[in-house]
Scaffold this motif. Structure first.
Motif, PDB file in Angstrom:
ATOM      1  N   SER A 101      23.480   7.717 -22.514  1.00  0.00           N
ATOM      2  CA  SER A 101      22.731   8.761 -23.218  1.00  0.00           C
ATOM      3  C   SER A 101      23.430   9.033 -24.544  1.00  0.00           C
ATOM      4  O   SER A 101      24.510   9.635 -24.566  1.00  0.00           O
ATOM      5  CB  SER A 101      22.666  10.032 -22.352  1.00  0.00           C
TER       6      SER A 101
ATOM      7  N   ARG B 269      17.329  11.209 -22.690  1.00  0.00           N
ATOM      8  CA  ARG B 269      17.428   9.991 -21.890  1.00  0.00           C
ATOM      9  C   ARG B 269      17.480   8.755 -22.792  1.00  0.00           C
ATOM     10  O   ARG B 269      16.709   8.629 -23.736  1.00  0.00           O
ATOM     11  CB  ARG B 269      16.246   9.892 -20.929  1.00  0.00           C
TER      12      ARG B 269
ATOM     13  N   ARG C 228      21.331  18.458 -17.297  1.00  0.00           N
ATOM     14  CA  ARG C 228      22.085  17.258 -16.957  1.00  0.00           C
ATOM     15  C   ARG C 228      23.297  17.055 -17.856  1.00  0.00           C
ATOM     16  O   ARG C 228      24.209  16.296 -17.522  1.00  0.00           O
ATOM     17  CB  ARG C 228      21.195  16.014 -17.066  1.00  0.00           C
TER      18      ARG C 228
ATOM     19  N   SER D 139      25.977   6.944 -18.443  1.00  0.00           N
ATOM     20  CA  SER D 139      24.527   7.184 -18.443  1.00  0.00           C
ATOM     21  C   SER D 139      23.827   6.518 -19.611  1.00  0.00           C
ATOM     22  O   SER D 139      22.596   6.441 -19.637  1.00  0.00           O
ATOM     23  CB  SER D 139      24.251   8.685 -18.483  1.00  0.00           C
TER      24      SER D 139
ATOM     25  N   HIS E 113      26.701  12.896 -22.601  1.00  0.00           N
ATOM     26  CA  HIS E 113      25.988  12.490 -23.823  1.00  0.00           C
ATOM     27  C   HIS E 113      27.008  12.350 -24.938  1.00  0.00           C
ATOM     28  O   HIS E 113      27.951  13.152 -25.041  1.00  0.00           O
ATOM     29  CB  HIS E 113      24.942  13.538 -24.204  1.00  0.00           C
TER      30      HIS E 113
ATOM     31  N   ASP F 212      19.222  20.902 -21.711  1.00  0.00           N
ATOM     32  CA  ASP F 212      19.234  19.848 -20.698  1.00  0.00           C
ATOM     33  C   ASP F 212      20.338  20.109 -19.686  1.00  0.00           C
ATOM     34  O   ASP F 212      21.523  19.880 -19.967  1.00  0.00           O
ATOM     35  CB  ASP F 212      19.450  18.484 -21.369  1.00  0.00           C
TER      36      ASP F 212
END
Length: 746
Positions: A580, A235, A265, A578, A555, A263
């Protein structure tokens, strides 16, 4: 589009006689011993020390052979399974990809999937750590995936923080055999025997080994400080700041694989991971690492790969121009430039049809323009506006006796209407828009009114499309805002082809129904929507390959991030909503200076949630080299984060004349059968340096992120006198893992 990498073109096993495409090619441990220790390590061959390992490897070999056979059968069956359409087809393709990736990893490594083992102080049964997890037919865990929480002590345990371990063993694999291993003990109970204990760790022992054209496998020797960063959460933005040789690239690559595993996500169907490196030589150098970690789903590229014009761009000679384009503020001119082409006409016009004339008022134009959906690219929105305009005119026709589709067809063929629309909302070319900014002063001044006349003049150039690296953020912003100029044309061709397919389908269905004389009239089922859809093969229609680098990504990992300008950061932020990020770099290696903190820089470009991590141990560069490199960078940057070397080679830095170059290289090649040398110079003379597979020649910029056994630095005084010159010399010197030679021409 510039180069985009997803794993290397071929797998490098390190075993000349083992093909990764042959099932069980690396499983020779079933007929040969796993341990192949040299005579001077006879004590380590004591059965009391290795008997447990031999039994474990026998079980691993058997399970690998069974797994490869079972997966091969399953892959064949899955490929033969009807794909269907929609979600079913996607699931089958994903399953094929998953099985293929697993097979590739098992075939590539074989027994050397195993990195080592750990023994808990509370449980004496060894836990073996692997590149991937492996379970036998009875459900017994033979290998624990290196990314799992259970494997964390293997990398993170230290004598200060043993993480519950009694002992740890690491293996050194050579051609599918264990040529050495090292034990570390953390409690008195962990000491089984002294033969496997050495004065140096497995990691330190590996640092002096010869380099090759590809980054060597270092997974088994990841250090605790590096592992803690690899396993940090995803995050926000994690900044990994570290000097030369601290393992920043190792951390960045292994973290990419770890995050995809740990992860959910960041899974591929959520966007996946993008890895951005500084140069193509760098991407070639690290190409084997991610596949070697069991991960081939990471997109890798350079910033230049993100736009089609990136290949072969030059550098702005004028530092003032480069500084103006480095600012994210100037990017606002791109939006204004495109907005110039999205203005509804302010004058009414008459549109003729065979049946009546239609009055098209300015408010009708404004209504049509407002129909474009927020976030839609200019060229895609153009189709939406056109459809809305046709609808407004069709509704305004007023003659109910004329079928609406006939009115619409007449409007579509009206050259006056089409011409007015093309002028009001033209199909744009991103490169053309940016080229106009740099070649039409009035246009740039209108789009960027905050620029002074001198700045507008400085940004102009006679050849509008003579692209430089500093143009790339503008080309990228224009492409994202405008869209592919050919997309609308391709869509139209596809719609025409699809309409033709459906017209032919309807005729065939009519003929089949007319010829059906059965009582049940089964052919009438062809009128149902599902049946009609299945009769149209959309895969055969015109299409385009997706832009794999367009994002969005879940990411993004950026190596050598200290070099990115504010404008270049916007290219990445646009691909990662995001925010990230894993951001890897060294402020002291920024060629154009880095006076802020990381947090200040990132907050300014739009990244608010920032976590800092630091690496301060230099595992690569010997003390002798760092002793000479440190004063070079501190003279320009007194607060530079210069790391501390952990090893010494006893080889002093050499100085000489450029005329000695051939003799130095010949002597080095004669005395060393392996290893890579690099000549680092500002101006590369290919004829003079005679590059070979073991001798490379690079500029300081292209050498960044790489490492070589021998570095020959040619005329470092020509690198410049400012910060950029000091950084280039510092970077070039710290590429050496064993020996540094500095030559001057006079």
């Amino acid at each position: 589009m510039g180069p985009c990498r997803k794993g290397p073109p071929t797998a490098h096993t390190g075993r000349p006689n083992a093909s990764p495409s042959e099932p069980g090619a690396a499983l020779s441990a079933t007929t040969h011993p796993v341990f192949s220790l040299p005579d001077h390590l006879t004590a380590k061959a004591d059965p009391a020390l290795i008997a447990d390992d031999e039994r474990q490897f026998a079980a691993i070999a058997q399970t690998l052979e069974q797994s490869i056979a079972e997966l091969s059968v399953k892959l064949d069956e899955t490929r033969l399974r009807p794909g269907g359409g929609g979600e079913a087809a996607l699931e089958r393709d994903l399953e094929i990809h998953r099985i293929t990736a697993r097979l590739r990893t098992l075939r590539r490594f074989g027994l050397d999937l195993c990195l080592g083992r750990i023994v808990s102080a509370a449980h004496p049964e060894p836990v073996y750590i692997g590149r991937v997890g492996l379970t036998d037919a009875d459900g017994r865990r033979l290998l624990v995936d290196w990314r799992s929480p259970a494997a964390e002590p293997f990398f993170g345990a230290t004598h200060a923080t043993p993480m519950g371990l009694a002992s740890r063993r690491r293996y050194r694999w050579t051609n599918g055999r264990i040529g050495d291993y090292w034990d570390e003990v953390f409690t008195p109970e962990g000491l089984v025997g002294r033969a496997a204990l050495d004065d140096q760790s497995a990691f330190i022992a590996s640092l002096g080994s010869d380099r090759s054209s590809r980054m060597r496998d270092v997974l088994g020797t990841i250090q605790a400080d590096q592992d803690a960063i690899i396993r940090a959460g995803s995050r926000g933005a994690l900044v990994v700041d570290g000097g030369p040789g601290t393992g920043k690239t190792v951390v960045a690559l292994h973290r990419s694989a770890y995050l995809l595993y740990s992860d959910p996500r960041l899974a591929h169907h959520h966007g996946g991971v993008l890895f951005v490196g500084p140069s193509l030589p760098y991407l070639d150098y690290v190409a084997d690492v991610l596949p070697g970690l069991g991960e081939d789903g990471v997109e890798t590229c350079t910033l230049r790969s993100l736009v089609p014009e990136g290949a072969g761009v030059g550098i702005d000679d004028d530092s003032r121009v480069a500084a103006l384009k480095a600012s994210a503020t100037l990017l606002r001119a791109v939006e204004a430039a495109i907005g110039h082409y999205e203005r509804p006409p302010t004058r009414a016009m008459i549109v003729e049809t065979p049946w009546a004339d239609i009055h098209l008022a300015p408010e009708d134009w404004a209504e049509a323009f407002a129909a474009s959906e927020a976030g839609t690219s200019h060229n895609d929105a153009r189709d939406q506006v056109w459809e809305e305009l046709l609808g407004i005119l069709t509704d305004s026709h007023g003659d109910d006796e004329i079928a609406p589709h006939l009115v619409r067809r007449a409007l579509e063929q009206n050259s006056g209407l089409r011409g007015a629309f093309n002028a009001a909302w033209p199909l744009l070319d991103p490169a053309g828009v940016i080229g106009d900014l740099w070649s039409v002063p009035a246009y740039l001044h209108a789009c960027a009114p905050w620029l002074t006349s001198a700045e507008v003049g400085a940004l102009q150039r006679p050849e509008a499309r003579a692209w430089t690296a500093s143009d790339l953020p503008f080309l990228d912003a224009a492409r994202r805002r405008i869209g592919d100029p050919e997309a609308s044309r391709r869509r139209h061709r596809r719609d025409v082809a699809l309409a033709s397919e459906r017209e032919y389908r309807d005729r065939v269905i009519d003929d089949l129904i007319a010829a059906d004389d059965s009582e049940l009239k089964l052919m009438m089922m062809l009128r149902e929507q599902d049946a009609q859809n299945s009769l149209v093969d959309e895969s055969s229609l015109p299409s385009t390959d997706p832009d794999l680098l367009a994002g969005p990504f879940a990411h993004i990992v950026v190596d050598e991030a200290q070099e990115l300008t504010d404008a270049e950061w916007q290219m990445l932020l646009a691909r990662c909503p995001s925010r990230s990020f894993t951001i890897v770099g060294d402020r002291a290696q920024a060629r154009h200076g880095f006076t802020e903190s990381w947090r200040q820089r990132l907050e300014r470009v739009g990244i608010g949630q920032v976590t800092m991590a630091s690496l301060s141990i230099n595992y690569r560069t010997p003390e002798e080299v760092m002793a000479e490199a440190e004063p070079v960078i501190r003279a320009a940057l007194p607060d530079a984060n210069v790391p501390t070397s952990v090893r010494s080679t006893g080889i002093p830095v050499e100085h000489g004349a450029l005329s000695d170059l051939d003799a130095i290289l010949d002597a080095w090649l004669a005395e060393r059968g392996d290893g890579i040398a690099c000549i680092i110079t500002r101006d590369i003379d290919e004829a003079a340096v005679r590059p070979t597979p073991r001798i490379r020649s690079l500029t300081p910029e292209l050498a960044k992120g790489l490492e070589f056994d021998l570095v020959v630095l040619v005329d470092p005084h020509t690198f410049g006198t400012g910060i950029d010159g000091a950084v280039d010399r510092y970077v070039a010197m710290t590429r050496a893992t064993q020996r540094l030679v500095i030559l001057t021409s006079g």
